[in-house]
Write a protein that holds these residues in place. Structure first.
Motif, PDB file in Angstrom:
ATOM      1  N   ALA A  85      -7.468  -5.731  -9.448  1.00 11.04           N
ATOM      2  CA  ALA A  85      -6.409  -4.871  -8.907  1.00 11.04           C
ATOM      3  C   ALA A  85      -6.295  -3.571  -9.699  1.00 11.04           C
ATOM      4  N   LEU A  89      -9.672  -1.598  -8.137  1.00  7.88           N
ATOM      5  CA  LEU A  89      -9.087  -0.942  -6.969  1.00  7.88           C
ATOM      6  C   LEU A  89      -8.219   0.259  -7.336  1.00  7.88           C
ATOM      7  N   TRP A  90      -7.355   0.104  -8.331  1.00  8.20           N
ATOM      8  CA  TRP A  90      -6.436   1.208  -8.659  1.00  8.20           C
ATOM      9  C   TRP A  90      -7.189   2.489  -9.014  1.00  8.20           C
ATOM     10  N   PHE A  93      -9.184   3.833  -5.848  1.00  7.17           N
ATOM     11  CA  PHE A  93      -8.335   4.370  -4.785  1.00  7.17           C
ATOM     12  C   PHE A  93      -7.594   5.627  -5.233  1.00  7.17           C
ATOM     13  N   ASP A 135       0.625  -3.965  -0.462  1.00 10.25           N
ATOM     14  CA  ASP A 135      -0.158  -3.280  -1.479  1.00 10.25           C
ATOM     15  C   ASP A 135      -1.529  -3.888  -1.797  1.00 10.25           C
ATOM     16  N   TYR A 136      -2.232  -3.146  -2.639  1.00  6.94           N
ATOM     17  CA  TYR A 136      -3.653  -3.354  -2.886  1.00  6.94           C
ATOM     18  C   TYR A 136      -3.970  -4.689  -3.534  1.00  6.94           C
ATOM     19  N   HIS A 137      -2.992  -5.327  -4.154  1.00  4.69           N
ATOM     20  CA  HIS A 137      -3.238  -6.635  -4.759  1.00  4.69           C
ATOM     21  C   HIS A 137      -3.588  -7.690  -3.702  1.00  4.69           C
ATOM     22  N   MET A 139      -4.860  -7.282  -0.285  1.00  6.64           N
ATOM     23  CA  MET A 139      -5.554  -6.818   0.911  1.00  6.64           C
ATOM     24  C   MET A 139      -6.217  -7.949   1.701  1.00  6.64           C
ATOM     25  N   LEU A 158       0.034  -0.182   2.445  1.00  6.88           N
ATOM     26  CA  LEU A 158      -0.637   0.247   1.221  1.00  6.88           C
ATOM     27  C   LEU A 158       0.179   1.357   0.575  1.00  6.88           C
ATOM     28  N   TRP A 162      -5.608   5.986   0.188  1.00  3.21           N
ATOM     29  CA  TRP A 162      -6.854   5.406   0.681  1.00  3.21           C
ATOM     30  C   TRP A 162      -7.951   6.436   0.402  1.00  3.21           C
TER      31      TRP A 162
END
Length: 467
Positions: A85, A89-90, A93, A135-137, A139, A158, A162
């Protein structure tokens, strides 16, 4: 009316009615939606354990909001939260490929925790519930729920940007991740820029049928709707903070301590996406260009630490302390320090007072999903003598607060010269222009608030027809 099930990485465990520290912002809005619709808020407790059991911890507030949380194994926390995450991802993104870590065990842990979320929450879901995942955690959670037989409406929002397609394709198994995301019925993003990037990826990389006008994405015969839902602040709740003695005292403290200098403020989580080193470089350039104005301006940066277990966050703290020391060392006098760097958090009441007392708000993220500090700063201003907002053009809030060039002063946060130039414009801006710019922004901040955002998303989700 359908019940609402909210699922997020962390849960704002409700307090008893009237208890200190009642929730505001997103937590307050989601609690309000849960009170209105009934339902439950599910997520991680924030606690680590040696062995995962899946047992659920329940809590219930005086307002009738129920939360359900699970504890995660220490390995889960390391691989899912600190790992995939927040180390994969963080940064990706937020357009930071240089900080993105691609570790196979991170991805394995991420999918494992999403499956554990699904297994734990399925027994809590009634047949007519609407489900809202955040949120992204989480998906892949929609796909996990579908595979366990959940046929309910499921929406996903989200909160972060993106990324463009040419960045996202650097992620191993990116197609797998987005295909999982398309198992949701409704996907919300913060603004049109992030929405366009998402739709472009679906069309180019997945070969999906995409209708940009309606945001409809059809892949393998299944339809998902994607729309922009810009989140706002809890305006009435935040404004009530300004009526407190704590807010007034904070404003007085700030103003009396600046010794007739103009206060400029930045309030950010200690995160590399916020553009803090670049911000300090711009302030340094301002003092280099106008050395005599060190007696006109003091900058206050409030930056509470976050994610201290992640190495990149330890690095940025060291960089900020170094840059602050260099500027102060070069520009301080016996009675003047140009930058005050505060490495701790403050209450909403205090922040309201600090915003009100500062005549310039400096918000310069390199990338942000939205950035509510910009909206809070506008809300806190005195209508008879408002301050000036300097805002990064890469903040999610920029389309709303630019106001056709007549709202916030828009800057490129990568340019020290641009930051320095706009600080000078803000410092010298006459009252009538300050009022005109503020009046263009305050309507959006007041009306497009977090409750408006919640009602729009929940309403659109409820309107989706199930197969």
């Amino acid at each position: 009316m359908s019940r609402l099930v909210v699922i997020s990485n962390r849960v704002a465990v409700p307090k008893a009615r009237g208890a200190a520290g009642a929730q505001g912002g997103l937590a307050g809005a989601l609690n309000a939606a849960l009170r209105k619709n009934g339902g439950i808020w599910f997520g991680w407790s924030g606690q680590g354990v040696d062995q995962f059991t899946g047992s659920i911890n329940y809590a219930r507030s005086g307002d009738g909001v129920t939360t359900a949380t699970i504890d995660l194994e220490y390995q889960d926390v390391d691989e899912y939260y600190n790992g995939y995450a927040n180390s994969t991802l963080w940064p990706l993104f937020h357009f930071r490929l240089d900080l993105t870590r691609y570790e196979n065990e991170f991805g394995v842990g991420y999918e494992r925790v999403n499956e554990r979320f699904a297994e734990a929450v399925v027994p809590l879901i009634a047949p007519d519930d609407d489900i809202w995942v955040h949120d992204y955690h989480l998906m892949p959670l929609g796909e996990q729920l579908r595979e366990k037989g959940v046929k309910n409406r499921i929406g996903f929002f989200l909160h972060i940007p993106w990324p463009p397609t040419n960045l996202l394709v650097s992620l191993p198994f990116h197609e797998r991740l987005v295909r999982a995301l398309l198992r949701y019925d409704l996907i919300g993003l913060q603004n049109g820029t992030w929405l366009d990037s998402f739709l472009h990826y679906c069309r180019k990389e997945l070969g999906a049928e995409v209708d940009e006008r309606t945001g409809t994405v059809v892949l393998d015969g299944r339809k998902t709707i994607a729309k922009a839902y810009p989140i706002g602040i809890d305006y009435d709740h935040f404004m009530s903070k300004g009526e407190t003695g704590e807010a007034r005292q904070a404003q007085q403290r700030l103003q009396s301590s600046t010794r007739h200098r103009t206060a400029m403020i930045g309030v950010d989580r200690l995160d590399y996406s916020k553009g803090l080193p670049e911000r300090l470089d711009g302030i340094g350039r301002f003092f280099d260009n106008y050395p005599e104005r060190v007696r006109d301006l003091v900058f206050i940066q409030i930056a509470p630490p976050s994610r201290e277990d992640v190495q990149s966050y330890q690095h940025i703290r060291a960089v900020l302390e170094q840059k602050t020391g260099q500027i102060n060392g070069a520009r301080s006098e016996v009675d003047i320090v140009p930058i005050r760097y505060v490495n701790r958090g403050h209450s909403q009441e205090e922040l309201f007072g600090f915003y009100r007392g500062a005549k310039i708000g400096l918000v310069t993220p390199l990338r942000d999903g939205m950035n509510l500090v910009a909206k809070e700063y506008v809300a806190a201003q005195d209508a008879t003598d408002p301050g000036v907002l300097i805002l990064s053009k890469f903040a999610g809030a920029a389309p709303q607060l630019d106001c056709d060039g007549e709202g916030a002063l828009m800057i490129n946060p990568h340019s020290s010269d641009d930051i320095a130039h706009n600080i000078r414009l803000a410092l010298d801006m006459p009252l009538e222009e300050r009022k005109a710019r503020w009046e263009r922004m305050i309507g959006t901040v007041r009306d497009d608030n977090v409750h408006w955002w919640t009602e729009n998303f929940v309403g659109d989700l409820a309107a989706i027809e199930l197969d």
